[in-house]
Design a protein around this motif. Structure first.
Motif, mmCIF file in Angstrom:
data_model
loop_
_atom_site.group_PDB
_atom_site.id
_atom_site.type_symbol
_atom_site.label_atom_id
_atom_site.label_comp_id
_atom_site.label_asym_id
_atom_site.label_seq_id
_atom_site.Cartn_x
_atom_site.Cartn_y
_atom_site.Cartn_z
ATOM 1 N N SER A 1 2.295 16.173 -6.672
ATOM 2 C CA SER A 1 1.227 17.069 -7.089
ATOM 3 C C SER A 1 0.610 17.757 -5.874
ATOM 4 C CB SER A 1 0.168 16.252 -7.845
ATOM 5 O OG SER A 1 -0.941 17.060 -8.137
ATOM 6 N N ASP A 2 0.663 19.065 -5.883
ATOM 7 C CA ASP A 2 0.010 19.890 -4.862
ATOM 8 C C ASP A 2 0.352 19.429 -3.434
ATOM 9 O OD1 ASP A 2 -1.487 22.040 -4.110
ATOM 10 O OD2 ASP A 2 -3.393 20.961 -4.151
ATOM 11 N N VAL A 3 1.625 19.257 -3.182
ATOM 12 C CA VAL A 3 2.090 18.744 -1.888
ATOM 13 C C VAL A 3 2.155 19.873 -0.860
ATOM 14 C CG1 VAL A 3 4.072 17.765 -0.667
ATOM 15 C CG2 VAL A 3 3.361 16.810 -2.872
ATOM 16 N N ASP A 4 1.488 19.656 0.257
ATOM 17 C CA ASP A 4 1.459 20.634 1.353
ATOM 18 C C ASP A 4 1.719 19.915 2.669
ATOM 19 O OD1 ASP A 4 0.654 23.459 0.983
ATOM 20 O OD2 ASP A 4 -0.978 22.563 -0.180
ATOM 21 N N PHE A 5 2.721 20.303 3.394
ATOM 22 C CA PHE A 5 2.872 19.836 4.777
ATOM 23 C C PHE A 5 3.942 20.687 5.451
ATOM 24 C CE2 PHE A 5 6.195 17.421 2.686
ATOM 25 C CZ PHE A 5 7.205 17.315 3.628
ATOM 26 N N HIS A 6 4.038 20.556 6.746
ATOM 27 C CA HIS A 6 5.099 21.256 7.465
ATOM 28 C C HIS A 6 5.660 20.343 8.546
ATOM 29 C CE1 HIS A 6 1.644 21.980 10.143
ATOM 30 N NE2 HIS A 6 2.572 21.885 11.077
ATOM 31 N N LEU A 7 6.845 20.654 9.025
ATOM 32 C CA LEU A 7 7.437 19.934 10.147
ATOM 33 C C LEU A 7 7.749 20.941 11.244
ATOM 34 C CD1 LEU A 7 10.024 17.653 8.288
ATOM 35 C CD2 LEU A 7 7.784 16.991 9.157
ATOM 36 N N GLU A 8 7.504 20.521 12.485
ATOM 37 C CA GLU A 8 7.797 21.412 13.614
ATOM 38 C C GLU A 8 9.151 21.066 14.219
ATOM 39 O OE1 GLU A 8 4.525 21.099 16.285
ATOM 40 O OE2 GLU A 8 3.099 21.901 14.823
ATOM 41 N N ALA A 9 9.744 22.039 14.860
ATOM 42 C CA ALA A 9 11.057 21.824 15.487
ATOM 43 C C ALA A 9 10.975 20.674 16.482
ATOM 44 C CB ALA A 9 11.502 23.102 16.189
ATOM 45 N N GLY A 10 11.936 19.785 16.426
ATOM 46 C CA GLY A 10 12.054 18.712 17.409
ATOM 47 C C GLY A 10 11.113 17.536 17.231
ATOM 48 N N GLU A 11 10.280 17.522 16.181
ATOM 49 C CA GLU A 11 9.356 16.383 16.060
ATOM 50 C C GLU A 11 9.939 15.273 15.179
ATOM 51 O OE1 GLU A 11 5.530 17.334 14.525
ATOM 52 O OE2 GLU A 11 6.271 18.070 12.607
ATOM 53 N N GLY B 1 7.618 10.440 9.992
ATOM 54 C CA GLY B 1 7.924 9.368 9.041
ATOM 55 C C GLY B 1 7.373 9.744 7.670
ATOM 56 N N LEU B 2 8.203 9.639 6.649
ATOM 57 C CA LEU B 2 7.741 9.875 5.275
ATOM 58 C C LEU B 2 7.495 8.490 4.676
ATOM 59 C CD1 LEU B 2 7.303 11.597 2.720
ATOM 60 C CD2 LEU B 2 9.775 11.603 2.374
ATOM 61 N N ILE B 3 6.238 8.121 4.585
ATOM 62 C CA ILE B 3 5.895 6.738 4.249
ATOM 63 C C ILE B 3 5.336 6.662 2.824
ATOM 64 C CG2 ILE B 3 4.536 4.725 4.949
ATOM 65 C CD1 ILE B 3 6.541 5.675 7.090
ATOM 66 N N ARG C 1 4.471 12.483 13.732
ATOM 67 C CA ARG C 1 3.723 12.871 12.531
ATOM 68 C C ARG C 1 4.037 11.869 11.418
ATOM 69 N NH1 ARG C 1 2.048 17.796 10.619
ATOM 70 N NH2 ARG C 1 3.022 18.832 12.387
ATOM 71 N N VAL C 2 3.032 11.619 10.595
ATOM 72 C CA VAL C 2 3.287 10.813 9.405
ATOM 73 C C VAL C 2 3.015 11.690 8.175
ATOM 74 C CG1 VAL C 2 0.945 9.821 9.390
ATOM 75 C CG2 VAL C 2 2.789 8.651 8.196
ATOM 76 N N VAL C 3 3.911 11.586 7.222
ATOM 77 C CA VAL C 3 3.714 12.238 5.921
ATOM 78 C C VAL C 3 3.577 11.083 4.933
ATOM 79 C CG1 VAL C 3 4.692 13.801 4.198
ATOM 80 C CG2 VAL C 3 5.154 14.190 6.626
ATOM 81 N N TYR C 4 2.344 10.805 4.539
ATOM 82 C CA TYR C 4 2.075 9.615 3.717
ATOM 83 C C TYR C 4 2.002 10.028 2.254
ATOM 84 C CZ TYR C 4 0.541 4.782 3.230
ATOM 85 O OH TYR C 4 0.485 3.444 2.929
ATOM 86 N N ILE C 5 2.771 9.351 1.414
ATOM 87 C CA ILE C 5 2.841 9.760 0.008
ATOM 88 C C ILE C 5 2.378 8.594 -0.877
ATOM 89 C CG2 ILE C 5 5.309 9.159 -0.103
ATOM 90 C CD1 ILE C 5 5.687 11.461 -2.063
ATOM 91 N N ALA C 6 1.436 8.898 -1.755
ATOM 92 C CA ALA C 6 0.927 7.888 -2.689
ATOM 93 C C ALA C 6 0.299 8.614 -3.868
ATOM 94 C CB ALA C 6 -0.116 7.004 -2.015
ATOM 95 N N GLY D 1 -0.208 14.387 9.057
ATOM 96 C CA GLY D 1 -0.885 14.596 10.327
ATOM 97 C C GLY D 1 -0.432 13.559 11.336
ATOM 98 N N ARG D 2 -1.173 13.418 12.454
ATOM 99 C CA ARG D 2 -0.866 12.378 13.434
ATOM 100 C C ARG D 2 -1.159 11.009 12.806
ATOM 101 N NH1 ARG D 2 2.196 15.222 16.600
ATOM 102 N NH2 ARG D 2 1.401 17.324 16.441
ATOM 103 N N THR D 3 -0.477 9.992 13.270
ATOM 104 C CA THR D 3 -0.593 8.671 12.640
ATOM 105 C C THR D 3 -2.053 8.199 12.574
ATOM 106 O OG1 THR D 3 1.543 8.161 13.608
ATOM 107 C CG2 THR D 3 0.317 6.313 12.696
#
Lengths: 266, 289
Positions: A21-31, A34-36, A205-210, A217-219
């Motif tokens: 639902s309403d998922v927003d994030f981005h990833l930068e080159a070379g980073e 973790g998708l947790i 970066r952490v992408v936390y999903i729940a 963002g940063r951990t």
């Protein structure tokens, strides 16, 4: 750093249930990200969505450098059908990552085999080259799957639960290997896992999903009681012991929590 | 020494030569198609296609068409129905196969009953169910040769995407392979192969050539190419040995009743599987020791 992928306002509904639902994030080159999330939280759905294997109900996934269309995204799925009798050597399997999408009767050129050998060397799997793929241990198989995904020189690696079913030693080896590959080849990594601890030392970066929502963002910006409580919709504690992080979720009925404010916290 | 194993008339019998040629070509192609069938865990689908081929063969018998046309048309129609019902989800594949299998068996029962009522078609039921390799005609050989050549080129052309999507459909999809399209193409290839096998062994036993030789070859533990070649050797060897055994069996009993060639071929395939499994078990035991 330029963005390699942008997930913008995405909803995914499956069988009448809102999975994302309403998922927003981005990833930068070379980073290294973790998708947790816990089992069944929607991590695989999110990866499949990014790969274009699923269509979002709402929102979109953008690839500013056109990496997906140009097949510069490597994918390590959670499941592969590798019975012990599958008549494939490791080299043959890795080569499929380079030319497995091509039709026709053309023989593989020498350059493909050279690339296969190079990439097996880079994941410290050269000794496995002639082994049968179905006879590998869990840790060996993850190295080979990584080589299979890397052989096409991707800009982004998506790995779906590669650490599941590995013992702690093999988990540590694979995470360190991925970090070295990221540093050496400049490839961005998004790795899904249900335990954050094995990735803490390497994640940018952490992408936390729940609860169908995502915080990114940063951990130390995301793994905090206030952010995770907003994500889960009820009170969550974050305990840090001996450098490890423990996310303790209470009963959803215990305490109401303000619903999702701003979850992209950078 | 040779005439001890082979009755002398075998070398001069053109019907046997023709049957053996058809059998060998079909067995070689079935082995390669069967290797992918086993890798993709579609043996049940192959078996169901054989039953649909039986309905097609029986339908052709009713219309006085050539059995080969009925076998191939029937199994292709069955393949289309399976893909139509089960293409959306992998786990629905078995359900789709089961539905088509049930419908085809019912149709086969009806068509075979109607064929048996026609006194001019005596023996047709036997041919549809269990084959009659020694009665194939020269033009069938040419049809089979052309069809097998097309199948071989087709399998080779989709070989890499087929192998990739068999081992890891999600990674293949992510790499740009149109997994559903590859699956549909392979099911069509499998259907035609089963239809051709039905000419050799009859509809009931046709999957023996598709599944048995690759299953034995996979137990050898070699690479893909060696496994495919071993499967082809097992399949063609079984056909040749079965043809010889069937021909010779005419002289084994005073009543001069030959064993059906399909029975002999299938028994050789079973024997190959047993021997290879026993050798592997022995090798593993030695390895452990």
């Amino acid at each position: 750093m330029s963005n390699i992928v942008e997930v913008i306002g995405v909803d995914v509904e499956m069988a009448g249930r809102l999975v994302l639902s309403d998922v927003d994030f981005h990833l930068e080159a070379g980073e290294f990200a973790g998708l947790i999330g816990s089992n069944g939280s929607g991590k695989t759905t999110l990866l499949r969505l990014m790969l274009g294997l699923l269509t979002p109900t709402r929102g979109e996934v953008r690839w500013p450098s056109d990496a997906l269309a140009q097949r510069r995204v490597g994918y390590v799925p959670q499941k592969v059908n590798l019975d012990v009798d599958v008549p494939l050597r490791v080299r043959d399997f890795v080569a499929l990552g380079e030319d497995g999408h091509r039709y026709g009767l053309r023989r593989r050129p020498r350059s493909t085999w050279q690339r296969v050998d190079d990439v097996l060397e880079s994941v410290e799997g050269a000794a496995l080259a002639e082994r049968r793929i179905g006879a590998l241990s869990g840790g060996e198989l993850q190295r080979v799957l990584l080589a299979h995904a890397l052989v096409s020189r991707p800009e982004l690696l998506l790995l779906d639960e590669p650490l599941a079913n590995l013992d702690p030693g093999a988990t540590q080896d694979i995470v360190e290997l991925l970090a070295r590959v990221r540093d050496r080849e400049g490839v961005a990594v998004l790795l899904s896992a249900h335990d954050i601890n094995s990735l803490i030392g390497v994640m940018d970066r952490v992408v936390y999903i729940a609860n169908a929502h995502v915080a990114s963002g940063r951990t130390n910006e995301v793994v905090r009681p206030d952010v995770l409580s907003a994500l889960y919709g009820h009170h969550v504690d974050v305990v840090r012991v001996h450098g490890r992080v423990l996310v303790v979720t209470g009963d959803a009925n215990d305490e109401a929590w303000p619903s999702h404010p701003e979850l992209v916290v950078e | 020494m040779l005439h001890w194993l082979v009755e002398p008339g075998l070398w001069s019998n053109s019907a046997v030569h023709l049957g053996a040629a058809v059998g060998v070509v079909v067995a070689a192609v079935s082995a390669w198609v069967g290797l992918f069938t086993v890798l993709r865990a579609q043996s049940f689908a192959g078996h169901a296609l054989a039953d649909v081929a039986m309905a097609g063969g029986a339908g052709a018998g009713l219309l006085a068409w050539p059995a080969l046309v009925g076998f191939v048309t029937g199994s292709l129609a069955g393949a289309g129905a399976m893909e139509l019902i089960g293409v959306e989800r992998l786990r629905q594949r078995d359900v789709a196969t089961g539905v088509v299998l049930g419908a085809a068996t019912g149709l086969s029962a009806l068509f075979l009953y109607l064929v048996s009522l026609d006194s001019s078609s005596s023996g047709a039921t036997q041919v549809i169910l269990f084959g009659s390799l020694f009665s194939v005609s020269a033009h069938v050989l040419w049809l089979v040769l052309v069809a097998c050549a097309l199948l071989a080129v087709g399998v080779a052309a989709i070989g890499r995407p087929l192998l990739f999507s068999s081992v890891s459909p999600e990674a293949a999809g992510a790499r740009g392979v149109r997994v559903a399209r590859v699956s549909l193409s392979f099911t069509a290839v499998m259907a035609v192969t089963v239809g051709l096998s039905a000419i050799v062994l009859g509809a009931v036993l046709s999957t023996a050539l598709l599944i048995g030789p690759p299953a034995a070859a996979l137990r050898l533990g070699r690479g893909l190419r060696a496994t495919g070649l071993a499967a082809a050797a097992f399949g063609t060897g079984a056909v040749l040995a079965g043809v010889v055994a069937s021909y010779d069996s005419y002289y084994w009993w005073p009543s001069h009743r030959a064993l059906p060639v399909s029975f002999c071929v299938v028994m050789v395939i079973v024997l190959e599987l047993v021997v290879v499994s026993a050798v592997r078990a022995l090798a593993r035991r030695r390895g452990d020791g």
